[in-house]
Write a protein that holds these residues in place. Structure first.
Motif, PDB file in Angstrom:
ATOM      1  N   ILE A   1      54.435  21.007  57.992  1.00  0.00           N
ATOM      2  CA  ILE A   1      55.801  20.994  57.869  1.00  0.00           C
ATOM      3  C   ILE A   1      56.373  21.885  56.200  1.00  0.00           C
ATOM      4  N   GLN A   2      57.919  21.857  54.964  1.00  0.00           N
ATOM      5  CA  GLN A   2      58.366  22.688  54.749  1.00  0.00           C
ATOM      6  C   GLN A   2      57.627  23.624  54.107  1.00  0.00           C
ATOM      7  N   GLY A   3      57.417  24.755  54.441  1.00  0.00           N
ATOM      8  CA  GLY A   3      56.136  25.925  52.888  1.00  0.00           C
ATOM      9  C   GLY A   3      55.206  25.817  53.671  1.00  0.00           C
TER      10      GLY A   3
ATOM     11  N   SER B   1      51.651  21.559  46.322  1.00  0.00           N
ATOM     12  CA  SER B   1      51.944  23.202  45.782  1.00  0.00           C
ATOM     13  C   SER B   1      52.943  23.772  46.642  1.00  0.00           C
ATOM     14  N   ASN B   2      52.787  24.022  47.686  1.00  0.00           N
ATOM     15  CA  ASN B   2      54.055  24.364  48.753  1.00  0.00           C
ATOM     16  C   ASN B   2      55.131  23.849  48.384  1.00  0.00           C
ATOM     17  N   ILE B   3      55.117  22.608  47.920  1.00  0.00           N
ATOM     18  CA  ILE B   3      56.742  22.264  48.028  1.00  0.00           C
ATOM     19  C   ILE B   3      56.762  22.394  46.717  1.00  0.00           C
ATOM     20  N   LEU B   4      56.293  22.284  45.692  1.00  0.00           N
ATOM     21  CA  LEU B   4      56.394  23.243  44.287  1.00  0.00           C
ATOM     22  C   LEU B   4      57.011  24.208  44.372  1.00  0.00           C
ATOM     23  N   LYS B   5      56.159  25.346  45.190  1.00  0.00           N
ATOM     24  CA  LYS B   5      56.368  27.122  45.402  1.00  0.00           C
ATOM     25  C   LYS B   5      58.064  27.353  46.150  1.00  0.00           C
ATOM     26  N   ILE B   6      58.282  26.157  47.040  1.00  0.00           N
ATOM     27  CA  ILE B   6      59.658  26.589  47.440  1.00  0.00           C
ATOM     28  C   ILE B   6      60.215  26.230  46.717  1.00  0.00           C
ATOM     29  N   LYS B   7      60.737  25.450  46.090  1.00  0.00           N
ATOM     30  CA  LYS B   7      61.009  24.394  45.442  1.00  0.00           C
ATOM     31  C   LYS B   7      61.792  25.792  43.815  1.00  0.00           C
ATOM     32  N   LYS B   8      60.463  26.273  43.499  1.00  0.00           N
ATOM     33  CA  LYS B   8      60.882  27.521  42.691  1.00  0.00           C
ATOM     34  C   LYS B   8      61.554  28.445  43.409  1.00  0.00           C
ATOM     35  N   GLU B   9      61.032  28.724  44.420  1.00  0.00           N
ATOM     36  CA  GLU B   9      61.616  30.192  45.018  1.00  0.00           C
ATOM     37  C   GLU B   9      62.853  30.060  45.580  1.00  0.00           C
ATOM     38  N   ARG B  10      63.355  29.154  46.578  1.00  0.00           N
ATOM     39  CA  ARG B  10      64.577  28.642  46.544  1.00  0.00           C
ATOM     40  C   ARG B  10      65.377  28.034  45.267  1.00  0.00           C
ATOM     41  N   SER B  11      65.754  29.436  44.629  1.00  0.00           N
ATOM     42  CA  SER B  11      66.859  29.095  43.513  1.00  0.00           C
ATOM     43  C   SER B  11      67.953  30.358  43.737  1.00  0.00           C
ATOM     44  N   ASP B  12      68.411  30.730  43.069  1.00  0.00           N
ATOM     45  CA  ASP B  12      69.978  31.344  43.394  1.00  0.00           C
ATOM     46  C   ASP B  12      69.379  32.557  42.000  1.00  0.00           C
ATOM     47  N   GLU B  13      70.375  33.440  41.534  1.00  0.00           N
ATOM     48  CA  GLU B  13      69.855  34.378  41.060  1.00  0.00           C
ATOM     49  C   GLU B  13      69.853  34.169  39.403  1.00  0.00           C
ATOM     50  N   ASN B  14      70.309  33.222  39.242  1.00  0.00           N
ATOM     51  CA  ASN B  14      70.170  32.639  37.513  1.00  0.00           C
ATOM     52  C   ASN B  14      69.235  31.489  37.802  1.00  0.00           C
ATOM     53  N   GLY B  15      68.696  31.228  38.534  1.00  0.00           N
ATOM     54  CA  GLY B  15      67.271  30.029  38.688  1.00  0.00           C
ATOM     55  C   GLY B  15      67.569  28.950  38.657  1.00  0.00           C
ATOM     56  N   VAL B  16      68.663  28.828  39.234  1.00  0.00           N
ATOM     57  CA  VAL B  16      68.951  26.744  38.894  1.00  0.00           C
ATOM     58  C   VAL B  16      68.488  26.871  41.012  1.00  0.00           C
ATOM     59  N   GLU B  17      67.348  26.018  40.978  1.00  0.00           N
ATOM     60  CA  GLU B  17      66.963  25.647  41.863  1.00  0.00           C
ATOM     61  C   GLU B  17      68.384  25.298  43.052  1.00  0.00           C
TER      62      GLU B  17
ATOM     63  N   TRP C   1      67.328  24.547  47.044  1.00  0.00           N
ATOM     64  CA  TRP C   1      66.586  23.685  47.419  1.00  0.00           C
ATOM     65  C   TRP C   1      66.147  22.199  47.276  1.00  0.00           C
ATOM     66  N   TYR C   2      65.869  21.904  46.372  1.00  0.00           N
ATOM     67  CA  TYR C   2      65.654  20.649  45.750  1.00  0.00           C
ATOM     68  C   TYR C   2      66.450  19.775  46.215  1.00  0.00           C
ATOM     69  N   PRO C   3      67.392  20.013  44.707  1.00  0.00           N
ATOM     70  CA  PRO C   3      68.226  19.158  44.982  1.00  0.00           C
ATOM     71  C   PRO C   3      69.328  18.962  46.186  1.00  0.00           C
ATOM     72  N   LEU C   4      69.376  19.785  47.524  1.00  0.00           N
ATOM     73  CA  LEU C   4      69.663  19.547  48.694  1.00  0.00           C
ATOM     74  C   LEU C   4      68.754  18.556  49.692  1.00  0.00           C
ATOM     75  N   VAL C   5      67.601  18.629  49.710  1.00  0.00           N
ATOM     76  CA  VAL C   5      66.388  18.285  50.724  1.00  0.00           C
ATOM     77  C   VAL C   5      66.566  16.745  48.957  1.00  0.00           C
ATOM     78  N   MET C   6      67.072  16.713  48.689  1.00  0.00           N
ATOM     79  CA  MET C   6      66.847  15.002  47.637  1.00  0.00           C
ATOM     80  C   MET C   6      68.278  14.454  47.986  1.00  0.00           C
TER      81      MET C   6
END
Length: 264
Positions: A9-11, A179-195, A197-202
């Motif tokens: 699965i993802q992450g 924990s895996n999902i929360l990690k990629i949710k945080k990591e896959r953000s732009d340079e300004n910290g805007v998420e 991955w998460y909104p795209l997946v939702m």
């Protein structure tokens, strides 16, 4: 040399495992998501000749790029359009309509394309990411709303095709999906910290027929979905592909040990 399918699965670190294997093994060809692959079509357009020619006419300035990222397969043209970097208005959206995923094909057409390509696939020494489980099972659950028993039956048919292809499935299993999902949710953000991955997946989940029926409202719903998928994939391994698979603890395996066991 075998054909290596990497799933989980993802992450769980599929790309990391693939790249680590690629560094250690000589003579293998690595197919990442979005590449033109002999067994997978995720993030690629699958077009008739007429559809392909229409795309060339619609985007004349991109013809050299499109042709560079295209492979003809029988009477279809496969374009790895997400590999083309361009500001041409509407290009990626236009090419996206010719993918086989996200409910764009009838189930019978989707199944026929996958099975036919697997049957024609020859050779060894390839590594594939997300090409056996992830993209196909997400489609079967979310867009065709298949039951688990129907999906098991689908994979019994697939196994009859690929068991002659000298393959091994490396499956990354996670004990802590959240924990895996929360990690990629945080990591896959732009340079300004805007998420990102998460909104795209939702949106992807909620716009599917399954999502419209059951709804995904927060991270716990995503975790539950991936837990269901992982349990189903483990069941496919145990009931159908037991002798052709290795289950690895996500991110805590020894890469040389994995290689040694594959070569036994």
């Amino acid at each position: 040399m075998k054909n290596i399918f990497i799933e989980g699965i993802q992450g769980t670190g599929k790309s990391t495992l693939m790249k680590s294997l690629n560094e250690k093994l000589n003579g293998y060809h690595m197919y990442l998501e979005g590449d033109i692959s002999p067994v997978e079509l995720a993030w690629c357009s699958y077009m008739t000749e007429e559809e392909y020619q229409e795309a060339l006419e619609r985007f004349p300035d991109l013809v050299p790029e499109i042709e560079t990222h295209t492979k003809k397969e029988e009477n279809h043209f496969i374009v790895e359009y997400t590999r083309i970097v361009t500001d041409a208005k509407g290009f990626h959206h236009y090419m996206e309509q010719y993918e086989i995923y996200n409910g764009r094909r009838s189930f019978d057409d989707f199944k026929d394309i996958i099975f036919r390509r697997l049957q024609k696939f020859q050779g060894t020494g390839n590594m594939f990411e997300c090409s056996l489980f992830q993209n196909i099972i997400e489609e079967l659950i979310l867009f065709y709303c298949k039951t688990e028993e129907e999906i098991i039956g689908f994979y019994r048919e697939i196994f009859e095709i690929i068991k002659q292809k000298d393959f091994i499935l490396l499956y990354l299993y996670s004990e802590d999906i959240e924990s895996n999902i929360l990690k990629i949710k945080k990591e896959r953000s732009d340079e300004n910290g805007v998420e990102m991955w998460y909104p795209l997946v939702m949106r992807y989940l909620n716009e599917s027929p399954y999502g419209k029926k059951f709804g995904f409202s927060d991270i716990s719903d995503i975790v539950a979905h991936y837990k269901r998928r992982m349990d189903l994939e483990m069941r496919i391994i145990k009931e159908i592909m037991e002798g052709y698979s290795m289950i690895l603890p996500a991110k805590i395996y020894d890469i040389q040990d994995v290689i040694n066991k594959m070569e036994e």
